[in-house]
Each structure stands twice: as structure tokens, then as C-alpha cells.
Design an enzyme around this catalytic site. Structure first.
Site, PDB file in Angstrom:
ATOM      1  CB  SER A   1      13.973  -8.727   3.014  1.00 13.99           C
ATOM      2  OG  SER A   1      13.079  -8.750   4.195  1.00 13.99           O
TER       3      SER A   1
ATOM      4  CG  ASP B   1       6.458  -7.359   1.394  1.00 12.92           C
ATOM      5  OD1 ASP B   1       6.045  -7.752   2.295  1.00 12.92           O
ATOM      6  OD2 ASP B   1       7.334  -6.710   0.890  1.00 12.92           O
TER       7      ASP B   1
ATOM      8  CG  HIS C   1       9.182 -10.000   1.902  1.00 10.66           C
ATOM      9  ND1 HIS C   1       9.125  -8.914   1.789  1.00 10.66           N
ATOM     10  CD2 HIS C   1      10.413 -10.525   2.376  1.00 10.66           C
ATOM     11  CE1 HIS C   1      10.110  -8.446   2.995  1.00 10.66           C
ATOM     12  NE2 HIS C   1      11.026  -9.540   2.838  1.00 10.66           N
TER      13      HIS C   1
END
Length: 499
Positions: free
Chosen positions: A177, A441, A466
């Protein structure tokens, strides 16, 4: 040496992740409460390392500024060969550093193979790493990706001295991330310190109006269900909700379990209500079929397919909005919330709280979006599915209401422009970076999804969400995900042989 922690200490570490299931309050600005990288599943009471503390500079932009603070980190040396092994560094992000990652996850599998020393460094201003006495806007001026990258460089330089044994240590940075972006930028800014990076789900392009986010959400629903039934149901539900909002809002109060009547709600309250409903769906997509811990310490059984089956099969002749309300109730129950708090004022007051005791990272992450990244997931790209009630202006107003009138659109744009110029955005040409993204994602829309240079390949995984490649492997993983982890391991083996 690793030490066993007490059950109560384990609970403290897990609590932020237990609360990270998606809901109006638990999932905001594309971020789960406690951070976007959840706790890895498969934990079975293994020994966890104790926290260690590094004396870190407060302001790296001023060499003569001698102010320091204590930054938290964890070490696992149980696999380490100090004559041949590399150092693996997991970079912390917009939530507490969780020591469960020191025993589980794909990087631990790689560490065992390559006899690596594993270190996890917590990001400044998150978790227990408190550079300042509080989170006042003035004190937040030291919260930035620039300072975080310099923290890592300073830390690595010091650890090179600590672990130096007359050989050049090879540091491999891992991040998912926002930290996925950080580890890529480390290779841009500090290639002499970081030998290579594995960047998972990192958004490299800072963008004010991130309308592509909800476009990917719709595409993911279509991809995973191979049907338009689910998206059509959500679109029909939204139209019905808009109509009821004008004619009979009390029906929505009952169905969506609102904390206060919608009839007297302000314009910003209504925006927050619609944004909360959209976030329920977005969070479902963003973490689809991941292998992290949920609030009841089990696998996440809310997937795109299970929820879409529920929505499309829900009492066939029942209005669509009731099916969506049922999903909303499931989210509220999982988060132990008795009602849906859509109050804009309550949200702003929560984000204005400057005390460390009340912080789970939401104020800090919002500050970074207002000063560096934007990333505002507006409804502009998917008006048919979610309406256009949470447009760009809604998010800019939040920056102003939380941090002050100077945090206006021009201010935010200036910060975004600088971020893209400084790091290169999608024109980044750093070598020895593996970029990993999943098609489900929504953040992949701002990431490197095609290989630009051979020295930094892209692994694009169909059907995954993700940071999926970072979690522990399991038998039910898609074959594409298994191959992705194998490819990462092969590239590690290849590059670690280089001088």
C-alpha cells in the site's frame, strides 16, 4: 532471540486489525482503521519479538537540528546467517507496526530461504512512534513521506554499523500500500543504501480526484461474478435510496440503522451517508479474498461473491435498497456498532482530536492526503452506481474543516504536484524494484501496471486484491497468486547474486 508475549499483549497488537473490517467509520479515504495492511492470518501463538527503540532525528531537512525522538522497530534474527544473509526490511505505513509480521507472511518464507535478518520499522506518527507531544497541525509539519524516507535511510545507516561484519550488507525493502510506494521511492532516493525493493500495491501517482477508484470497484464486481446482476442491484438500490431520501427518509433510518434521523440531516451529513454506503462496497472489493485476520480472528468470509450472491438472491421480490441495507447491517455488526453514524460533524470532531491516546492514524493519514497525495475517492467516475454526492469539493472541505482554511484546493494541488515531480510518479525509472498489483485492487489504477524497464518488472495478478502477495500462502490461493510469489522469490535469488 524471540520472546513469548502475554495473551493481553497479543490482544493489544491485534485490536487495531480486529477493527479494520470495512464500515462507514472503519474504512475511510481508502484506508482501513489501523492501516491498509492487515495482520497476517495463520498466526498460531508463535513467539513475537519485543519492541526496540531507535533514536531518530526529528527534522531531516535541517542537518543542524539536533532534536530526536524514539522510533519503534522489531527484529527477527532466527533465520539469519551473518556471513551470507541479506537484511529484509519491512517498511511501516499508515498504521501500527504489527510484530505478527515478524513470524508470518510471504517475506518470512523468503527470509527462511535466503537466511535473512528481518527488521520492521514503524512509520513516524503511527503506532507508538511519537515524534511530537501531540498531533496538532503545527506538530504534524514533520509528517511526510520525505521525512519517513529519511528516517529509513538514517536507520539503515545505523544498522549497517551495528551489524557490519566486513562485508557489504544487502538491504531488501518490502512494503504494501503506501509503504509499497515508499520502498520504490527508497530506490530513487537512497539506491546506495537499499539494494532492491518489493513494492506491493503501491500508488505511485499522487492525484487529487481519484475517480478511477470506484470505476475499478465496479469492474472488480463484474470480473469476479462474471455478471452485471450485482452492479445492477447496487445501482437500483441507489436510485431507490435517493427517491426515499426525498419522500420517506424514515424508512431509510430503520433499514440502515442510522444513529439520527435523516430527515433533519445537513447536506454534508447526506454526503457522508452516501460515502459510507459506497465505502462498504469499496472495502469489500479492496480486501477481497485476502488472508488476514478479521475481528473474530478468522478468515474474512465476506467476499465479492458471497456478498453479491446475498444481494442478488435477497428475497427476490424485495426492493434492492433493502438488500443493500442488509449488507450495511452485516458491516455494523462486525464492527460492533449499534447504528450507522453518518454525522459529518462527529467525523470532523474525531479528526480534530490531537491527543495520542485517541489516535488510530486517521488524522495523520488525512493530513498526508491533504499535504502530499490527494487520493480522494470521489463518486465522479461512477455516478450511476453511487451517485455524485461525494464529489471532490466534499473532501477538500474536510481538509479545511480539520486543519484550517489554508488547506484549500490550491494548497492540496501544490503538494500533489511536488510529490509527483520529486518521485517521478509513473515515470519512475528506479532499478531493482518489483512492482506487484492485483486487478481487483482499486489502488492499482495509480500504480505501475506495465513494465517500463527490464530492471524493474511488473507482476500484475488477475483476480487478486490489495497486497494479496504479502499474506501467508494457503491452499485456496489462485494459481496466479502462487506464481507471483514464486516469481518474486526467483527474482530475489537472481538479484541477490549481483555484487
Amino acid at each position: 532471540m524471540l520472546f513469548r508475549v502475554t495473551l493481553s499483549l497479543i490482544f493489544v497488537f491485534l485490536l487495531p486489525m480486529f477493527l479494520s473490517i470495512n464500515g462507514s467509520k472503519e474504512f475511510r479515504l481508502g484506508r482501513s482503521k489501523g492501516g491498509n495492511l492487515g495482520a497476517p492470518a495463520e498466526y498460531a501463538g508463535e513467539n513475537l519479538p519485543p519492541a526496540q527503540w531507535f533514536q531518530q532525528k526529528l527534522d531531516h531537512s535541517s542537518p543542524t537540528d539536533q532534536r530526536v525522538w524514539e522510533q519503534r522497530y522489531f527484529v527477527n534474527d532466527s533465520f539469519y546467517n551473518n556471513k551470507t544473509g541479506p537484511i529484509f526490511l519491512m517498511v511501516g505505513g499508515e498504521g501500527p507496526a504489527n510484530p505478527m509480521w515478524m513470524t508470518k507472511g510471504a517475506w518470512i518464507t523468503y527470509a527462511k530461504k535466503f537466511k535473512a535478518l528481518c527488521i520492521m520499522l514503524e512509520h513516524r506518527y503511527y503506532g507508538e512512534s511519537h515524534p511530537t507531544k501531540d498531533l496538532s497541525t503545527k506538530n504534524l509539519e514533520y509528517l511526510s513521506s520525505f521525512q519517513a524516507l529519511a528516517d529509513i535511510a538514517n536507520f539503515v545507516d545505523a544498522m549497517n554499523v551495528k551489524y557490519e561484519n566486513k562485508r557489504q550488507l544487502k538491504w531488501v525493502a518490502f512494503g504494501g500500500s503506501y509503504p509499497g510506494s515508499l520502498v520504490a521511492w527508497l530506490r530513487v532516493k537512497y539506491p546506495h543504501l537499499i539494494f532492491m525493493s518489493v513494492s506491493s500495491s503501491g500508488p505511485l501517482l499522487a492525484k487529487l480526484d481519484f475517480q478511477e477508484y470506484f470505476e475499478v470497484v465496479e469492474n472488480a464486481l463484474l470480473e469476479k461474478t462474471s455478471s452485471k446482476d450485482c452492479t445492477n442491484k447496487i445501482k437500483a438500490a441507489h436510485k431507490q435510496i435517493v427517491s426515499l431520501m426525498q419522500t420517506n427518509p424514515s424508512v431509510l433510518d430503520d433499514e440502515f440503522r442510522t444513529c439520527k434521523p435523516l430527515e433533519n440531516a445537513s447536506r454534508n451529513d447526506i454526503r457522508n451517508f452516501f460515502n459510507g454506503i459506497a465505502n462498504d462496497v469499496a472495502g469489500l472489493v479492496q480486501y477481497n479474498e485476502d488472508n488476514r485476520i478479521t475481528n473474530d480472528n478468522t478468515y474474512n468470509n465476506l467476499t465479492i461473491n458471497t456478498v453479491c450472491d446475498m444481494l442478488t438472491d435477497y428475497k427476490n421480490n424485495t426492493p434492492a435498497y433493502k438488500a443493500l441495507a442488509s449488507f450495511n447491517s452485516m458491516i455494523l455488526d462486525q464492527n460492533n456498532e449499534t447504528c450507522m453514524d453518518y454525522s459529518y460533524d462527529n467525523m470532523i470532531q474525531e479528526l480534530r482530536n490531537v491527543t495520542w491516546d485517541s489516535s488510530e492514524g486517521g488524522r495523520q493519514w488525512m493530513y498526508q492526503t491533504c499535504t502530499e497525495f490527494g487520493f480522494y475517492q470521489t463518486s465522479s467516475g461512477e455516478e450511476e452506481m453511487f451517485g455524485n454526492d461525494f464529489s471532490l469539493e466534499f473532501f477538500i472541505q474536510q481538509c479545511i474543516d480539520v486543519f484550517g482554511k489554508n488547506f484549500n484546493e490550491a494548497f492540496i494541488k501544490a503538494g500533489i504536484s511536488w510529490t509527483n515531480m520529486d518521485y517521478g510518479a509513473l515515470a519512475i525509472r528506479a532499478t531493482r524494484v518489483i512492482f506487484v498489483h492485483g486487478s481487483v485492487d482499486p489502488w492499482h489504477a495509480l500504480g505501475m501496471c506495465t513494465t517500463a524497464i527490464n530492471e524493474s518488472p511488473v507482476i500484475y495478478i488477475p483476480g487478486t486484491a490489495h497486497c494479496a502477495d504479502m499474506y501467508p500462502a494457503r491452499a485456496s490461493d489462485l494459481s496466479e497468486l502462487t506464481r507471483a510469489r514464486d516469481t518474486i522469490e526467483s527474482r530475489l535469488a537472481q538479484w541477490l547474486q549481483l555484487p
